[in-house]
Design a protein around this motif. Structure first.
Motif, PDB file in Angstrom:
ATOM      1  N   VAL A  33       0.983  -1.747   0.108  1.00 17.54           N
ATOM      2  CA  VAL A  33       0.886  -0.130   0.230  1.00 17.54           C
ATOM      3  C   VAL A  33       0.629   1.338   0.202  1.00 17.54           C
ATOM      4  O   VAL A  33       0.772   2.268  -0.876  1.00 17.54           O
ATOM      5  CB  VAL A  33      -0.896   0.218   0.988  1.00 17.54           C
ATOM      6  CG1 VAL A  33      -0.222   0.182   2.601  1.00 17.54           C
ATOM      7  CG2 VAL A  33      -2.172   1.015   1.020  1.00 17.54           C
ATOM      8  N   VAL A  34       2.154   0.923   0.334  1.00 19.60           N
ATOM      9  CA  VAL A  34       2.935   2.354   0.355  1.00 19.60           C
ATOM     10  C   VAL A  34       2.957   3.046  -0.966  1.00 19.60           C
ATOM     11  O   VAL A  34       3.347   4.267  -1.570  1.00 19.60           O
ATOM     12  CB  VAL A  34       4.611   1.636   1.634  1.00 19.60           C
ATOM     13  CG1 VAL A  34       5.567   3.276   1.124  1.00 19.60           C
ATOM     14  CG2 VAL A  34       4.052   1.485   2.683  1.00 19.60           C
ATOM     15  N   ASP A  35       3.158   1.935  -1.726  1.00 18.37           N
ATOM     16  CA  ASP A  35       3.828   2.180  -3.115  1.00 18.37           C
ATOM     17  C   ASP A  35       2.399   2.150  -3.582  1.00 18.37           C
ATOM     18  O   ASP A  35       2.596   3.424  -4.692  1.00 18.37           O
ATOM     19  CB  ASP A  35       4.100   1.018  -4.259  1.00 18.37           C
ATOM     20  CG  ASP A  35       5.051  -0.216  -3.241  1.00 18.37           C
ATOM     21  OD1 ASP A  35       6.055   1.294  -3.770  1.00 18.37           O
ATOM     22  OD2 ASP A  35       5.490  -0.816  -2.707  1.00 18.37           O
ATOM     23  N   VAL A  36       1.493   1.796  -3.569  1.00 17.57           N
ATOM     24  CA  VAL A  36       0.240   2.653  -4.195  1.00 17.57           C
ATOM     25  C   VAL A  36      -0.451   4.137  -4.143  1.00 17.57           C
ATOM     26  O   VAL A  36      -0.820   5.133  -4.245  1.00 17.57           O
ATOM     27  CB  VAL A  36      -0.871   2.129  -3.577  1.00 17.57           C
ATOM     28  CG1 VAL A  36      -2.992   2.697  -4.176  1.00 17.57           C
ATOM     29  CG2 VAL A  36      -0.637   0.606  -4.378  1.00 17.57           C
ATOM     30  N   LEU A  37       0.152   4.826  -2.253  1.00 19.42           N
ATOM     31  CA  LEU A  37       0.020   5.806  -1.873  1.00 19.42           C
ATOM     32  C   LEU A  37       1.534   6.937  -2.297  1.00 19.42           C
ATOM     33  O   LEU A  37       0.988   8.127  -2.370  1.00 19.42           O
ATOM     34  CB  LEU A  37      -0.117   5.821   0.183  1.00 19.42           C
ATOM     35  CG  LEU A  37      -0.905   5.089   0.162  1.00 19.42           C
ATOM     36  CD1 LEU A  37       0.007   5.231   2.185  1.00 19.42           C
ATOM     37  CD2 LEU A  37      -2.206   5.992   1.025  1.00 19.42           C
ATOM     38  N   LEU A  38       2.033   6.638  -2.777  1.00 20.29           N
ATOM     39  CA  LEU A  38       2.949   6.633  -2.992  1.00 20.29           C
ATOM     40  C   LEU A  38       2.789   7.514  -5.031  1.00 20.29           C
ATOM     41  O   LEU A  38       2.992   7.974  -4.800  1.00 20.29           O
ATOM     42  CB  LEU A  38       4.743   6.689  -2.925  1.00 20.29           C
ATOM     43  CG  LEU A  38       4.620   6.323  -1.956  1.00 20.29           C
ATOM     44  CD1 LEU A  38       6.284   5.950  -1.835  1.00 20.29           C
ATOM     45  CD2 LEU A  38       4.878   7.827  -1.050  1.00 20.29           C
ATOM     46  N   VAL A  39       1.953   6.820  -5.327  1.00 16.47           N
ATOM     47  CA  VAL A  39       1.912   7.010  -7.068  1.00 16.47           C
ATOM     48  C   VAL A  39       0.577   7.528  -6.800  1.00 16.47           C
ATOM     49  O   VAL A  39       0.417   8.060  -8.054  1.00 16.47           O
ATOM     50  CB  VAL A  39       2.197   5.620  -7.331  1.00 16.47           C
ATOM     51  CG1 VAL A  39       1.298   5.309  -9.023  1.00 16.47           C
ATOM     52  CG2 VAL A  39       2.964   4.982  -7.752  1.00 16.47           C
ATOM     53  N   ASP A  40      -0.493   7.435  -6.210  1.00 22.09           N
ATOM     54  CA  ASP A  40      -1.861   7.363  -6.323  1.00 22.09           C
ATOM     55  C   ASP A  40      -1.725   8.660  -5.849  1.00 22.09           C
ATOM     56  O   ASP A  40      -2.608   9.111  -4.197  1.00 22.09           O
ATOM     57  CB  ASP A  40      -2.947   7.124  -6.092  1.00 22.09           C
ATOM     58  CG  ASP A  40      -3.951   7.160  -6.896  1.00 22.09           C
ATOM     59  OD1 ASP A  40      -4.338   8.461  -6.303  1.00 22.09           O
ATOM     60  OD2 ASP A  40      -4.583   5.880  -6.599  1.00 22.09           O
ATOM     61  N   GLU A  41      -1.344  10.143  -5.938  1.00 25.46           N
ATOM     62  CA  GLU A  41      -1.766  11.259  -5.435  1.00 25.46           C
ATOM     63  C   GLU A  41      -3.149  11.343  -5.154  1.00 25.46           C
ATOM     64  O   GLU A  41      -3.511  11.636  -3.350  1.00 25.46           O
ATOM     65  CB  GLU A  41      -1.305  12.619  -6.585  1.00 25.46           C
ATOM     66  CG  GLU A  41      -1.750  13.797  -5.352  1.00 25.46           C
ATOM     67  CD  GLU A  41      -0.415  14.427  -4.729  1.00 25.46           C
ATOM     68  OE1 GLU A  41       0.066  15.632  -4.118  1.00 25.46           O
ATOM     69  OE2 GLU A  41       0.503  13.353  -4.635  1.00 25.46           O
ATOM     70  N   SER A  42      -4.019  11.796  -5.254  1.00 30.52           N
ATOM     71  CA  SER A  42      -5.241  11.405  -5.064  1.00 30.52           C
ATOM     72  C   SER A  42      -5.887  10.631  -3.516  1.00 30.52           C
ATOM     73  O   SER A  42      -6.712  11.015  -2.975  1.00 30.52           O
ATOM     74  CB  SER A  42      -5.921  12.251  -6.587  1.00 30.52           C
ATOM     75  OG  SER A  42      -6.592  10.052  -6.563  1.00 30.52           O
ATOM     76  N   LYS A  43      -5.398   9.775  -4.023  1.00 32.92           N
ATOM     77  CA  LYS A  43      -6.330   7.888  -3.163  1.00 32.92           C
ATOM     78  C   LYS A  43      -5.072   8.620  -1.363  1.00 32.92           C
ATOM     79  O   LYS A  43      -5.767   8.929  -0.276  1.00 32.92           O
ATOM     80  CB  LYS A  43      -5.634   7.270  -3.401  1.00 32.92           C
ATOM     81  CG  LYS A  43      -5.172   6.087  -1.885  1.00 32.92           C
ATOM     82  CD  LYS A  43      -5.315   4.542  -2.743  1.00 32.92           C
ATOM     83  CE  LYS A  43      -5.551   3.774  -2.171  1.00 32.92           C
ATOM     84  NZ  LYS A  43      -6.839   3.126  -1.507  1.00 32.92           N
ATOM     85  N   ARG A  44      -3.969   9.314  -1.788  1.00 31.60           N
ATOM     86  CA  ARG A  44      -3.274  10.020  -0.515  1.00 31.60           C
ATOM     87  C   ARG A  44      -3.853  10.944  -0.130  1.00 31.60           C
ATOM     88  O   ARG A  44      -3.894  10.786   1.088  1.00 31.60           O
ATOM     89  CB  ARG A  44      -1.744  10.467  -0.966  1.00 31.60           C
ATOM     90  CG  ARG A  44      -0.839  10.344  -0.025  1.00 31.60           C
ATOM     91  CD  ARG A  44       0.704  10.758  -0.275  1.00 31.60           C
ATOM     92  NE  ARG A  44       0.824  11.861  -0.961  1.00 31.60           N
ATOM     93  CZ  ARG A  44       0.514  13.342  -0.596  1.00 31.60           C
ATOM     94  NH1 ARG A  44       0.187  13.382   0.401  1.00 31.60           N
ATOM     95  NH2 ARG A  44       0.544  13.757  -1.557  1.00 31.60           N
ATOM     96  N   LEU A  45      -3.747  12.007  -1.025  1.00 32.36           N
ATOM     97  CA  LEU A  45      -4.469  13.253  -0.425  1.00 32.36           C
ATOM     98  C   LEU A  45      -6.529  13.162  -0.045  1.00 32.36           C
ATOM     99  O   LEU A  45      -6.030  13.861   1.840  1.00 32.36           O
ATOM    100  CB  LEU A  45      -4.029  14.244  -1.556  1.00 32.36           C
ATOM    101  CG  LEU A  45      -4.798  15.545  -0.978  1.00 32.36           C
ATOM    102  CD1 LEU A  45      -4.275  16.545   0.130  1.00 32.36           C
ATOM    103  CD2 LEU A  45      -5.044  16.314  -2.220  1.00 32.36           C
ATOM    104  N   ALA A  46      -7.089  11.877  -0.080  1.00 37.54           N
ATOM    105  CA  ALA A  46      -8.415  11.965   0.392  1.00 37.54           C
ATOM    106  C   ALA A  46      -7.793  11.563   1.610  1.00 37.54           C
ATOM    107  O   ALA A  46      -8.151  11.704   2.550  1.00 37.54           O
ATOM    108  CB  ALA A  46      -8.902  11.166  -0.613  1.00 37.54           C
TER     109      ALA A  46
END
Length: 390
Positions: A349-362
């Motif tokens: 999930v760390v990779d996902v959060l670093l790549v997906d800016e909108s998901k991380r910000l939300a």
């Protein structure tokens, strides 16, 4: 309104001791309480605190760990043993960790603030002869960002931040095997360790589970193992941290590590090591981090301040599982929890959060809202006022 005496540890000591004792005082002050900031290294301030207590002007006193014991009228003569002023010890670690100091010092009305639900009542294993006036369970509060209005607009140049210490030589010792040569005791404790390394639970639930599996049911068996609690706790705490960073090191992600002792682990060359730094440096790192990964330091039904501070500084938290965090925040949306059986897969999930800016910000915005509403120092101060009122 009667005063609250807040014992403040000086900056020259452990940075977390100073910062936490200061933020505790500010939490009460923010609720409109009359707080007397009493620095332990200031004789005049300590004398004033004692005079205020003697004159009946103090509602209660509070400080981290055993700092109330520093108020003495003579060598080994404790003011709080003579005066009926309540003292609240904010334990910065598990009750069976000797680092909390001498909590058994004479005190007429001694209350404990513990950071994990399983820690309620656990003080009896270190100080069985002392009767405490009461306990409250709640994690530490989080520190709000200094530039709060900018936390979701500033450039975050650190991908992943991890903050915790490790043994200087990288060698994690099995202390209980040095304390006893009884093979049966060692066998039980080995199983407790194995259980805790496979399941995200705190020490006491693990001990009771292992004993009950053997048909050894009852408080006497738990108490018989209690001299070994500190060694088991410390070993598991450090090994869990090790395994967390080890799992991260297997990915091509830059992890900035703040805390001493990591230079000797086998995967040190894969980490960006900053060593021992000030509290403010860690706070700044959280404000620059996209993701903060944390172990729970044995608070698996509670939490520590780094989780809430990361949220309040706009970072997304990937944390070792805590039943408390799972209740307070939505897993997979506001916080991302991992356990010890699936840590490799869950760290994806760390990779996902670093790549997906909108998901991380939300995720960061949702977590920030809840942390701001319920997990600041003012929230914690409110609960203490309720306890002392009851």
């Amino acid at each position: 309104m009667k005063k609250i005496i807040a014992f403040i540890v000086s900056e020259g000591n452990h940075p977390a001791l100073h910062r936490n004792s200061l933020e505790i005082a500010k939490g009460f002050e923010g609720l409109g309480c009359d707080v007397e900031y009493t620095y332990l290294n200031d004789p005049a301030a300590m004398q004033r605190a004692y005079d205020l207590m003697r004159s009946g002007e103090v509602w209660f006193s509070i400080g981290v760990n055993d700092t109330g014991a520093f108020l003495q009228t003579a060598t080994d003569h404790y003011a709080l043993g003579d005066l009926p002023v309540p003292y609240v010890s904010v334990l910065l670690d598990a009750p069976y960790n000797a680092a909390n100091g001498d909590l058994g010092f004479p005190c007429q009305k001694h209350y404990l603030w513990v950071l994990d639900k399983s820690h309620i009542g656990a003080i009896k294993y270190r100080f069985p002869e002392k009767q405490f006036a009461g306990e409250i369970f709640q994690p530490l509060g989080g520190d709000v960002a200094t530039r709060e209005d900018e936390i979701f607009s500033i450039d975050r140049d650190l991908d992943v931040v991890f903050s915790a210490s490790m043994f200087e030589d990288g060698n994690i010792k099995m202390y209980w095997r040095e304390q006893t040569d009884n093979p049966y005791i060692i066998g039980i404790l080995d199983d407790v360790v194995e259980y805790m390394l496979a399941n995200p639970v705190s020490l006491l639930p693990a001990v009771k589970n292992v004993l009950e599996e053997r048909g050894l049911i009852g408080e006497d068996y738990v108490r018989a193992l209690s001299p070994h609690f500190h060694g088991v706790f410390f070993y598991v705490k450090m090994l869990r941290r090790y395994r967390t960073l080890e799992a991260l090191s297997k990915k091509d992600i830059q992890v900035d590590v703040f805390g001493p002792g990591w230079e000797n682990v086998p995967f040190a060359q894969k980490l960006q090591l900053h060593g021992q730094v000030s509290y403010d440096t860690v706070l700044e790192a959280f404000s620059r981090a996209k993701v903060v990964v944390q172990d729970q330091a044995e608070f698996n039904n509670g939490g520590h301040d780094r989780v809430f501070t990361a949220m309040l500084n706009g970072a997304v938290v990937v944390s070792e599982y805590s039943a408390y965090l799972d209740k307070e925040f939505e897993d997979g949306s506001e916080v991302y929890l991992f356990d010890w059986k699936n840590i490799g897969q869950q760290m994806n999930v760390v990779d996902v959060l670093l790549v997906d800016e909108s998901k991380r910000l939300a995720s960061a915005i949702r977590a920030y809202g809840k942390a701001k509403a319920k997990h600041c120092w003012g929230n914690r101060a409110q609960r203490v006022l309720e306890m002392l009122s009851l």
